[in-house]
Design a protein around this motif. Structure first.
Motif, PDB file in Angstrom:
ATOM      1  N   LEU A   1     -13.731   0.623  -2.894  1.00 37.90           N
ATOM      2  CA  LEU A   1     -12.788  -0.291  -3.204  1.00 37.90           C
ATOM      3  C   LEU A   1     -11.304   0.324  -3.111  1.00 37.90           C
ATOM      4  CD1 LEU A   1     -14.286  -2.011  -6.576  1.00 37.90           C
ATOM      5  CD2 LEU A   1     -13.719  -3.022  -4.209  1.00 37.90           C
ATOM      6  N   ALA A   2     -10.266  -0.524  -2.778  1.00 42.51           N
ATOM      7  CA  ALA A   2      -8.881   0.065  -2.715  1.00 42.51           C
ATOM      8  C   ALA A   2      -8.319  -0.469  -4.092  1.00 42.51           C
ATOM      9  CB  ALA A   2      -8.131  -0.444  -1.483  1.00 42.51           C
ATOM     10  N   GLU A   3      -8.185   0.530  -4.880  1.00 42.12           N
ATOM     11  CA  GLU A   3      -7.826   0.138  -6.287  1.00 42.12           C
ATOM     12  C   GLU A   3      -6.388  -0.518  -6.286  1.00 42.12           C
ATOM     13  OE1 GLU A   3      -8.268   3.268  -9.265  1.00 42.12           O
ATOM     14  OE2 GLU A   3      -7.702   1.858 -10.816  1.00 42.12           O
ATOM     15  N   ASP A   4      -5.405   0.355  -5.830  1.00 42.37           N
ATOM     16  CA  ASP A   4      -4.163  -0.025  -5.883  1.00 42.37           C
ATOM     17  C   ASP A   4      -3.823  -1.417  -5.082  1.00 42.37           C
ATOM     18  OD1 ASP A   4      -3.643   2.342  -6.781  1.00 42.37           O
ATOM     19  OD2 ASP A   4      -2.697   3.390  -4.988  1.00 42.37           O
ATOM     20  N   GLN A   5      -4.522  -1.531  -3.959  1.00 45.51           N
ATOM     21  CA  GLN A   5      -4.379  -2.777  -3.210  1.00 45.51           C
ATOM     22  C   GLN A   5      -4.898  -4.059  -4.204  1.00 45.51           C
ATOM     23  OE1 GLN A   5      -6.271  -3.009   0.513  1.00 45.51           O
ATOM     24  NE2 GLN A   5      -6.162  -5.358   0.585  1.00 45.51           N
ATOM     25  N   ILE A   6      -6.310  -3.817  -4.889  1.00 45.94           N
ATOM     26  CA  ILE A   6      -6.612  -4.811  -5.559  1.00 45.94           C
ATOM     27  C   ILE A   6      -5.640  -5.189  -6.905  1.00 45.94           C
ATOM     28  CG2 ILE A   6      -8.493  -5.332  -7.363  1.00 45.94           C
ATOM     29  CD1 ILE A   6     -10.421  -3.829  -5.263  1.00 45.94           C
ATOM     30  N   ILE A   7      -5.223  -4.086  -7.472  1.00 46.92           N
ATOM     31  CA  ILE A   7      -4.386  -4.147  -8.622  1.00 46.92           C
ATOM     32  C   ILE A   7      -3.007  -5.080  -8.052  1.00 46.92           C
ATOM     33  CG2 ILE A   7      -2.587  -3.193 -10.211  1.00 46.92           C
ATOM     34  CD1 ILE A   7      -4.897  -0.937 -10.495  1.00 46.92           C
ATOM     35  N   ARG A   8      -2.563  -4.795  -6.926  1.00 47.51           N
ATOM     36  CA  ARG A   8      -1.363  -5.722  -6.462  1.00 47.51           C
ATOM     37  C   ARG A   8      -1.549  -7.028  -6.208  1.00 47.51           C
ATOM     38  NH1 ARG A   8      -0.403  -1.059  -3.138  1.00 47.51           N
ATOM     39  NH2 ARG A   8      -1.408  -1.976  -1.326  1.00 47.51           N
ATOM     40  N   GLU A   9      -2.683  -7.412  -5.435  1.00 49.55           N
ATOM     41  CA  GLU A   9      -3.331  -8.495  -5.325  1.00 49.55           C
ATOM     42  C   GLU A   9      -3.567  -9.386  -6.498  1.00 49.55           C
ATOM     43  OE1 GLU A   9      -5.811  -7.404  -1.329  1.00 49.55           O
ATOM     44  OE2 GLU A   9      -6.687  -8.551  -2.913  1.00 49.55           O
ATOM     45  N   TRP A  10      -3.971  -8.650  -7.458  1.00 52.81           N
ATOM     46  CA  TRP A  10      -3.930  -9.371  -8.922  1.00 52.81           C
ATOM     47  C   TRP A  10      -2.545  -9.660  -9.247  1.00 52.81           C
ATOM     48  CZ3 TRP A  10      -7.315 -11.718 -11.784  1.00 52.81           C
ATOM     49  CH2 TRP A  10      -7.104 -12.125 -13.478  1.00 52.81           C
ATOM     50  N   GLN A  11      -1.760  -8.708  -9.411  1.00 51.20           N
ATOM     51  CA  GLN A  11      -0.444  -8.874  -9.940  1.00 51.20           C
ATOM     52  C   GLN A  11       0.378 -10.163  -9.151  1.00 51.20           C
ATOM     53  OE1 GLN A  11       0.969  -4.932  -9.350  1.00 51.20           O
ATOM     54  NE2 GLN A  11       0.458  -4.553 -11.569  1.00 51.20           N
TER      55      GLN A  11
END
Ligand SMILES: Nc1nc2c(ncn2[C@@H]2O[C@H](COP(=O)(O)OP(=O)(O)OP(=O)(O)O)[C@@H](O)[C@H]2O)c(=O)[nH]1
Length: 368
Positions: free
Chosen positions: A353-363
């Motif tokens: 999982l690409a954590e940073d990317q997932i958080i960005r997508e969530w935001q």
């Protein structure tokens, strides 16, 4: 029996297959039969959603939780301490729910540590299969041989395999599951279940109350001392036709391509016998209640294909913003009323999982 070692039942199975569902049934079954059960739960992520579900069913001193890693590898050193603490409570049985990517053999090995040797004894390994998807794992995870190996060992090491989620499969798929399980472990009991609804005594049989006397025994196998590289069947297991699925043939001729390098059921030379560790988790605590629809929220997970294998948490999607328990497993969503009143959160579990990317997508989703 009073001073003998405490039997341990290991519950294994892939992410979202139904392990916690089974654990809750066993706790209930133990209580009904006058047995004191204690629980050791292991979550691969930092958030312990399942522990919350179980804590309502057992006294806090009878529950040990290990999060953020797998007891069979990164958290192996914690296993003995947790078991020691539970042993002090003198339960009749310890129920141990592993993470979805744990190799039960590694757990059995860790149970032979001097600190707990003789205090606990492996009683049974039960593996819960998501029957809807289990036969696809080899192709889905073909590039991840360690994961395929671990999933295979979960079946091979089991005394009992539950072909769970039987409500979601056709007779044809049921036959495929049966063939796969029998091919890997011809001696286990294979029991088709819906929401792990079996007689709990099939699993708890042979366990004796340390204070009362015996409990009904439908199929007895005495606790055996921990032993490594145990090939099924384990010593003393009786295989009854009962509720188990029977198969006429062991299909030896169709090993999956991903397993072809492991002749004789052993890992290839150099292949470490350990758990799969590329599985990662991302936890998100939304600052505000999500204003996107439930459908868009679900698409956040389902749109990732195999990169998101499992998700769970609490989100305020109920009537008037009431909190619901949300589960994403086997590509299916389930929403249930919950008594949780804290802030919303969820955990996502997947490969690399690409954590940073997932958080960005969530935001980004929240800004919509
Ligand atoms: N349709 C259907 N759903 C099931 C069945 N058993 C469990 N589920 C659902 O599958 C989801 C996962 O169940 P759990 O018991 O949490 O699975 P688990 O193996 O403990 O999950 P992890 O600990 O995250 O690996 C939940 O939404 C359950 O309600 C079943 O037999 N049929």
């Amino acid at each position: 029996m009073e001073n003998s070692s405490i039997p341990v039942i290991v519950i294994s199975g892939f992410l979202g297959s139904g392990k916690t569902t089974l654990l809750l049934r066993l706790l209930n079954g133990a209580r009904t039969n006058g047995l004191r059960a204690s629980v050791l739960m292991n979550e691969i992520g930092a958030i312990d959603v399942d522990g919350r579900l179980v804590s309502g069913e057992t006294a806090s001193q009878m529950l040990e939780r290990v999060t953020e890693g797998c007891l069979c590898c990164t958290k192996k050193s914690e296993l003995a301490h947790c078991l020691e603490r539970l042993v002090l409570r003198q339960p009749d049985v310890i129920l141990m729910e592993l993470t979805g990517v744990a190799n039960p053999e590694e757990i059995v090995e860790a149970m032979s540590e001097p600190a707990i040797l003789g205090k606990v004894a492996l009683h049974r390994i039960v593996t819960v299969l998501d029957a809807e998807h289990a036969t696809d794992y080899n192709s889905i995870f073909s590039t991840d041989r360690e994961l395929v190996h671990t999933l295979r060992r979960q079946i091979e090491a089991a005394d009992i395999v539950l072909g769970n989620k039987a409500d979601l499969i056709s007779a044809k798929t049921a036959a495929k599951v049966e063939g796969m399980v029998r091919g890997r472990n011809p001696h286990c009991q294979l029991i088709p279940t819906e929401r792990c609804a079996i007689d709990p005594m099939l699993i708890l049989s042979g366990i004796v109350s340390r204070t009362v006397q015996t409990v009904p025994v439908s199929r007895v196998r005495a606790s055996v001392p921990v032993q490594l590289n145990r090939k099924a069947p384990a010593a003393g297991v009786k295989h009854s036709s009962g509720t188990a699925v029977q198969t006429s043939e062991w299909n030896r001729d169709s090993p999956s391509s991903a397993l072809a390098d492991h002749p004789g059921g052993e890992p290839a030379a150099g292949s470490p016998s350990r758990s799969y560790t590329r599985i990662q988790t991302v936890a998100i605590y939304p600052d505000t209640a999500p204003h996107v629809s439930r459908r868009s929220f679900e698409a956040f997970f389902s749109g990732r294909g195999q990169a998101c294998l499992r998700a769970k948490g609490y989100m305020p999607y109920g009537d008037n913003g009431a909190m619901l328990l949300f589960q994403y497993a086997g590509k299916r969503f389930e929403w249930q009323p919950a008594d949780y009143t804290g802030t919303p959160y969820f955990v996502m579990i997947g490969i690399d999982l690409a954590e940073d990317q997932i958080i960005r997508e969530w935001q980004k989703l929240m800004r919509r």
